[in-house]
Motif scaffolding. Sequence first.
Motif, mmCIF file in Angstrom:
data_model
loop_
_atom_site.group_PDB
_atom_site.id
_atom_site.type_symbol
_atom_site.label_atom_id
_atom_site.label_comp_id
_atom_site.label_asym_id
_atom_site.label_seq_id
_atom_site.Cartn_x
_atom_site.Cartn_y
_atom_site.Cartn_z
ATOM 1 N N UNK A 4 0.823 7.171 10.532
ATOM 2 C CA UNK A 4 -0.475 6.740 10.345
ATOM 3 C C UNK A 4 0.043 4.957 10.593
ATOM 4 N N UNK A 5 0.618 4.356 9.788
ATOM 5 C CA UNK A 5 1.522 2.897 9.932
ATOM 6 C C UNK A 5 2.993 3.333 9.881
ATOM 7 N N UNK A 50 -3.916 8.865 -4.314
ATOM 8 C CA UNK A 50 -2.616 8.329 -4.256
ATOM 9 C C UNK A 50 -1.723 9.072 -3.541
ATOM 10 N N UNK A 51 -0.808 6.800 -3.371
ATOM 11 C CA UNK A 51 0.689 7.009 -3.181
ATOM 12 C C UNK A 51 1.172 8.307 -3.271
ATOM 13 N N UNK A 52 2.385 8.580 -2.515
ATOM 14 C CA UNK A 52 3.325 9.934 -2.672
ATOM 15 C C UNK A 52 4.655 9.136 -2.679
ATOM 16 N N UNK A 53 5.800 10.170 -3.744
ATOM 17 C CA UNK A 53 6.841 9.309 -3.185
ATOM 18 C C UNK A 53 7.645 9.957 -1.726
ATOM 19 N N UNK A 101 0.612 7.440 5.807
ATOM 20 C CA UNK A 101 1.387 9.247 6.261
ATOM 21 C C UNK A 101 -0.788 9.238 6.042
ATOM 22 N N UNK A 102 -1.319 10.229 7.085
ATOM 23 C CA UNK A 102 -2.343 10.836 6.272
ATOM 24 C C UNK A 102 -2.406 12.653 6.764
ATOM 25 N N UNK A 103 -3.151 13.007 5.503
ATOM 26 C CA UNK A 103 -2.851 14.318 6.037
ATOM 27 C C UNK A 103 -3.292 15.513 6.321
ATOM 28 N N UNK A 104 -3.558 16.497 7.818
ATOM 29 C CA UNK A 104 -4.034 16.584 7.881
ATOM 30 C C UNK A 104 -5.375 18.100 7.549
ATOM 31 N N UNK A 152 5.003 5.646 -0.903
ATOM 32 C CA UNK A 152 3.918 6.277 0.732
ATOM 33 C C UNK A 152 2.494 6.106 0.430
ATOM 34 N N UNK A 153 1.944 5.111 1.617
ATOM 35 C CA UNK A 153 0.226 5.375 0.999
ATOM 36 C C UNK A 153 0.021 6.836 2.128
ATOM 37 N N UNK A 154 -0.895 7.505 0.911
ATOM 38 C CA UNK A 154 -1.815 8.782 2.101
ATOM 39 C C UNK A 154 -3.219 8.136 1.905
ATOM 40 N N UNK A 155 -3.916 8.879 3.652
ATOM 41 C CA UNK A 155 -4.919 9.012 3.713
ATOM 42 C C UNK A 155 -5.813 10.719 3.591
#
Length: 133
Positions: free
Chosen positions: A33-34, A14-17, A40-43, A3-6
Motif C-alpha cells: 500500500x505504502x 497488528x504489525x507483522x515481521x 501491506x494490505x491483506x487480500x 511492517x504495518x498491516x491493513x
Amino acid sequence: MAVFVLDKQKRPLMPCTEKRARLLLKRGRAVVVRLAPFTIRLKDRIGGKTQPLRLSLDPGSKTTGIALVRDVERIDPDTGEVYRDAPVLWLAELTHRGARIREALTTRRNFRRARRHRKTRYRAPRFLNRTRR
C-alpha cells in the motif's frame, strides 16, 4: 522492525515481521500500500483482534524520536508485582526543518555579501557623496 498491516477493508491490524510480510507478498496474499512507512494490505482477511499500542515521543531540539510500542502488563509470579513491559514495534526519527532553514538563510546572506563587495577593492569609498549642495 515491523511492517504495518491493513485488512481487506483497509482497517489496521497488528504489525507483522518483515519475514512474514515477504512471505505474504510472495504468495500473493498481500499487496503493498505504502513504501514509507512500509505497509501491506491483506487480500483475504477482514477484521481481527488488535493489542493495545502506545505512541511514545521523545522531543529534541534538532530531531524528535517516535516509537510505537505495545502495552504489556506482566505480573511477577513471586511477588505479585505488576510492571509494564514495552516491546518496540516501530521506530522513526523526525528531523526538524529549523536548522536547514537557518543554513539556507546564512548561505543566501553570504552570497549577497560577496556580490555586494565584489570588485570594489581599489575604488575610493563612496559613503560621503550623498549630501545636498
